[in-house]
Design a protein around this motif. Structure first.
Motif, PDB file in Angstrom:
ATOM      1  N   LYS A   1      -0.688   2.421  10.835  1.00 14.40           N
ATOM      2  CA  LYS A   1      -0.468   2.105   9.531  1.00 14.40           C
ATOM      3  C   LYS A   1      -1.731   1.130   9.103  1.00 14.40           C
ATOM      4  N   TYR A   2      -2.243   0.746   8.229  1.00 10.91           N
ATOM      5  CA  TYR A   2      -3.591   0.438   7.879  1.00 10.91           C
ATOM      6  C   TYR A   2      -3.191  -0.633   6.760  1.00 10.91           C
TER       7      TYR A   2
ATOM      8  N   THR B   1      -4.922  -1.923   4.198  1.00  7.28           N
ATOM      9  CA  THR B   1      -6.037  -0.521   2.992  1.00  7.28           C
ATOM     10  C   THR B   1      -7.247   0.148   3.211  1.00  7.28           C
ATOM     11  N   SER B   2      -7.061   1.028   2.533  1.00  3.70           N
ATOM     12  CA  SER B   2      -8.416   1.594   3.291  1.00  3.70           C
ATOM     13  C   SER B   2      -9.586   1.851   1.827  1.00  3.70           C
TER      14      SER B   2
ATOM     15  N   ALA C   1      -8.110   1.856   6.835  1.00  2.00           N
ATOM     16  CA  ALA C   1      -8.046   3.076   6.910  1.00  2.00           C
ATOM     17  C   ALA C   1      -9.566   3.693   6.599  1.00  2.00           C
TER      18      ALA C   1
ATOM     19  N   THR D   1     -10.088   6.786   4.889  1.00  2.00           N
ATOM     20  CA  THR D   1      -9.543   7.589   4.137  1.00  2.00           C
ATOM     21  C   THR D   1     -10.314   7.483   2.515  1.00  2.00           C
TER      22      THR D   1
ATOM     23  N   TRP E   1      -5.389  10.387   0.416  1.00  2.00           N
ATOM     24  CA  TRP E   1      -5.857   8.909   0.700  1.00  2.00           C
ATOM     25  C   TRP E   1      -4.059   8.590  -0.563  1.00  2.00           C
TER      26      TRP E   1
ATOM     27  N   GLY F   1      -1.555   8.855   1.554  1.00  2.00           N
ATOM     28  CA  GLY F   1      -1.063   7.045   2.354  1.00  2.00           C
ATOM     29  C   GLY F   1      -0.466   6.261   1.854  1.00  2.00           C
TER      30      GLY F   1
ATOM     31  N   ILE G   1      -0.801   3.302   3.864  1.00  2.00           N
ATOM     32  CA  ILE G   1      -2.233   2.613   2.961  1.00  2.00           C
ATOM     33  C   ILE G   1      -1.361   1.346   2.597  1.00  2.00           C
TER      34      ILE G   1
END
Lengths: 445, 316
Positions: free
Chosen positions: A198-199, A201-202, A255, A257, A264, A267, A273
């Motif tokens: 998990k991130y 944001t991307s 991320a 992506t 995306w 995610g 995300i």
């Protein structure tokens, strides 16, 4: 695929802006001496009727045109989807260069407006008295369509930035929703440590996002005064943003992506995300395209640097009348209806758009709307407040479409190498200066 | 594709039965060679396998993902099927989305291919044959121009072509795609080179001696001898026109004249930005439908690739 697409976009943008330069210089000589009009002229034009072509890729366009033709049966509007954003701009630029083929009314995003305004391709709507509508629009969007003292379009949607976040993910890991960028970084670290898939944001390097983030941080890297341009991507505000974002880029906390890819969207649906700092038009997209995550998402104001709420515009745009239009009065009348008539705006709002009109932004019903997708949250309270908090004084380059197309080759490299964004920005700046000078602008750093 | 084409042209496989002693000799020597069991190279096998999977995995991905729903695409593993199998539904939706615009695009593409690629092949054949078999002043100049034309990428010419067509008022019409597609310098060059060897001048002289006019000679004798070359050029031009993207992208602003390539990209771009409406399932299914005709054309036409048609027609 992405690389090929980027390369193609760049080719297109180069072609488009090459055409632009010639147009810009040639256009200076030919000032159309069209007579000034007023609101009554527009009513007369609607009464007389005629044919118009309208280029747009917005999903609400079809229903809006149908409603318009019903209200004004003498006017026949041909709606053409000539492509989404850069594709349409290339076609528009080519048509301008060729001297024919442009539509009467065209959708242009705010970031691209200076490009067409300064190449003298757009009608000054002040000639038709539309400048009297100023009070109807949020200041941030009105500023975006007023370029060099001319009203080159009417705002349609707006995208004041807010932070969308996946509450389910934040709850699962017991992370508090960040209100400052320092907290945001801390949350990013905490989340990625708790679950490496998990991130926060991307972001793989997106020019629209970066410029909006710089805008929020107080940076004003681009200045336009006629053909004099200044580019300074190392000003205080820009460095404030890179100071935060570098920690995410260099710390491998983003991320990788690409935005708007199927991955995306995936995610956004599965929680990998966790937040999206993005324009206020996002709820419609989430609702229709990430339906699986219904109930998970919430919206909060953008994190701040020092506690003072401030935000910026991200995306959004309006419509303009081109100088090639054979019936500019009718085109302006259609545009006035399209972006000012409650009947049209109602269609627009139903399609999930976020308005730029103050009447709708301040409408108590609009604010009180409880979004089921957002777990009953009154999202418009947050978003309309964001609209008021947009920092003034921003401008885009008169060749922003080209600028954005080379962002990946310059700043994007910092993302790939997980290195200092300032280096990438410096590279971007030097290419923008060189390009601008070649196009006949006088660019200072 | 290129490798197959080159192989077919450069290594003549003698299919015609027992016309010439050369042919017999080739086949016996080949038999002898094969009885010696060629050595197997692990490295080459490995390299081939990598190349094969490199080419086939994307197609496999396409086939698998054309069976998924829009949300299934986001939630399932890319190289395997989702629980729901909606291929037929996807195909139906693709064909009917926005009043069946996909079918219109398919029709446009076929129009551009038939007129553009067909015309390009005809012109290339006539010109290449003429340059190979007739001596006239300025031949070398034409040669230089054709070689030069091959060297200029079409992309570089797209914008000037656009401006020219715009002056002529032809942009946003099918002619803007068909007319530039008619020119295939590479096809011309290929036919030229091929005609030099495959149409023996002696045969033409014999035909002339028997009183056949030039056109009759061309349509009854030469065109048959040139058939493998023509098919190759046809395949190249069909593929090029079918996949043509940049030119229609620039020339056309009205989606009703789009070919499939530009149309699909428009669908794909729909997933971007404010008011995004992703229809990836339709983009994927549409892409699958788009490659089917070209695969069929390839498989159908490749059996015409035979060289050595004229082997033994004259004593050399």
């Amino acid at each position: 695929m992405t690389i090929a697409r980027t390369a193609l976009r760049r080719t297109l943008a180069v072609a488009a802006t090459a055409a632009l330069a010639v147009g810009a210089l040639a256009a200076c000589a030919t000032d159309s001496g069209s007579s000034a009009g007023t609101g009554t002229d527009l009513d007369a034009a609607l009464e007389a009727g005629g044919k118009l072509t309208y280029w747009s890729w917005t999903p609400s366009a079809e229903a809006q045109v149908a409603a318009f033709e019903k209200a004004y049966p003498k006017v026949d509007v041909e709606l053409v989807n000539a492509g989404t954003n850069t594709e349409e701009y290339t076609k528009l630029q080519n048509a301008i260069k060729a001297g024919s083929g442009a539509p009467d009314v065209v959708q242009i995003e705010y970031y691209a407006m200076p490009q067409f305004a300064l190449s003298d391709a757009l009608v000054d709507l002040g000639e038709y008295g539309l400048d009297s509508l100023e009070d109807d629009y949020a200041a941030s969007t009105w500023g975006s369509v007023n370029i060099d003292g001319k009203l080159v379009g009417l705002p349609q949607d707006s995208g004041p930035m807010a932070m969308f976040y996946n509450k389910a993910v934040f709850d699962q890991f017991g992370i508090a929703v960040p209100t400052t960028w320092d907290e945001y970084i801390a949350a990013a670290k905490q989340l990625h440590a708790a679950d490496p898939t998990k991130y926060i944001t991307s972001d793989t390097g997106d020019a629209g996002f970066a410029t909006s983030m710089i805008w929020q941080a107080g940076g004003r890297p681009f200045g336009i005064d006629g053909t004099d341009i200044s580019v300074n991507l190392a000003d205080e505000g820009t460095q404030k943003w890179t100071g935060v974002w570098n920690q995410l880029v260099e710390g491998d906390l983003l991320a990788t992506t690409p935005g708007w890819s199927d991955e995306w969207f995936k995610g956004l649906a599965d929680g990998s995300i966790a937040t999206l700092p993005i324009g206020a038009w996002m709820p419609g997209v989430l609702e229709s395209s990430v339906a699986d995550a219904s109930g998970d998402w919430r919206v909060a104001p953008m994190p701040t640097y020092d506690g003072t709420p401030v935000t910026s515009e991200n995306g959004g745009g309006g419509q303009s009348v081109t100088k090639q239009s054979k019936n500019p009065a009718l085109a302006a009348a259609f545009l006035r209806w399209l972006n000012n008539d409650p009947a049209s705006i109602e269609v627009f709002l139903e399609s999930g758009g976020f308005p730029s009109t103050t009447a709708d932004l301040e409408d108590p019903d609009f604010k009180a709307f409880e979004s089921e997708y957002f777990g009953g949250q009154k999202i418009n309270e947050v978003l309309t407040q964001a609209s008021k908090d947009v920092a003034p004084g921003w401008s885009y380059l008169p060749y922003q479409v080209f600028a954005n197309s080379i962002f990946g080759d310059t700043v994007g490299q910092s993302y790939i190498n997980k290195a200092d964004l300032n280096e990438g920005l410096a590279d971007w700046q030097s290419q923008l200066v060189e390009y601008g000078n070649k196009q006949g602008f006088s660019v200072s750093e | 594709m290129t490798s197959t084409a080159t192989r077919a042209l450069t290594t003549p496989t003698p299919r015609r039965r027992g016309i010439h002693p050369d042919a017999v000799r080739t086949s016996t020597s080949r038999r002898r060679r094969s009885s010696r069991e060629p050595r197997k190279s692990i490295a080459f096998t490995l390299l081939m396998s990598i190349l094969v999977s490199y080419s086939l995995v994307p197609i496999l991905w396409l086939v698998i993902n054309a069976t998924k729903t829009q949300s299934g695409l986001f939630t399932s593993f890319g190289l395997w099927f989702d629980d729901e199998f909606v291929l037929l539904q996807n195909i139906w939706e693709t064909l009917t989305y926005r009043d069946g615009i996909f079918v219109r695009w398919l029709g446009n593409t076929l129009l551009y291919v038939v007129l553009g690629a067909g015309g390009a092949t005809l012109l290339a054949t006539l010109a290449g044959y003429g340059l190979a078999k007739f001596r006239f002043a300025g031949r070398r100049a034409v040669f230089a121009v054709v070689l030069g034309a091959i060297a200029v990428p079409g992309t570089a010419l797209a914008v000037p072509t656009f401006l020219m067509f715009s002056q002529l008022g032809l942009t946003n019409t099918p002619w803007a795609i068909i007319i530039p597609s008619l020119i295939s310098p590479f096809g011309l060059y290929l036919i030229w080179v091929y005609a030099v060897d495959s149409v023996p001048t002696e045969v033409l002289e014999a035909a002339r001696m028997d009183g056949a006019g030039e056109f009759r000679t061309f349509f009854t004798i030469s065109i048959r001898l040139l058939a493998p070359g023509i098919v190759t050029v046809l395949l190249f031009t069909v593929v090029a026109t079918w996949n043509n993207y940049f030119l229609p992208l620039i020339m056309l602003s009205d989606p009703t004249w789009y070919p499939l390539t530009v149309g699909l990209n428009q669908w794909n771009a729909q997933a971007t930005g404010a008011a995004a409406q992703p229809i990836y399932n339709l983009v994927i299914t549409g892409s699958l439908l788009t490659i089917i005709p070209i695969v069929v054309a390839f498989l159908g036409l490749q059996r015409f690739w035979q060289s050595g048609l004229s082997a033994g027609s004259v004593k050399q």
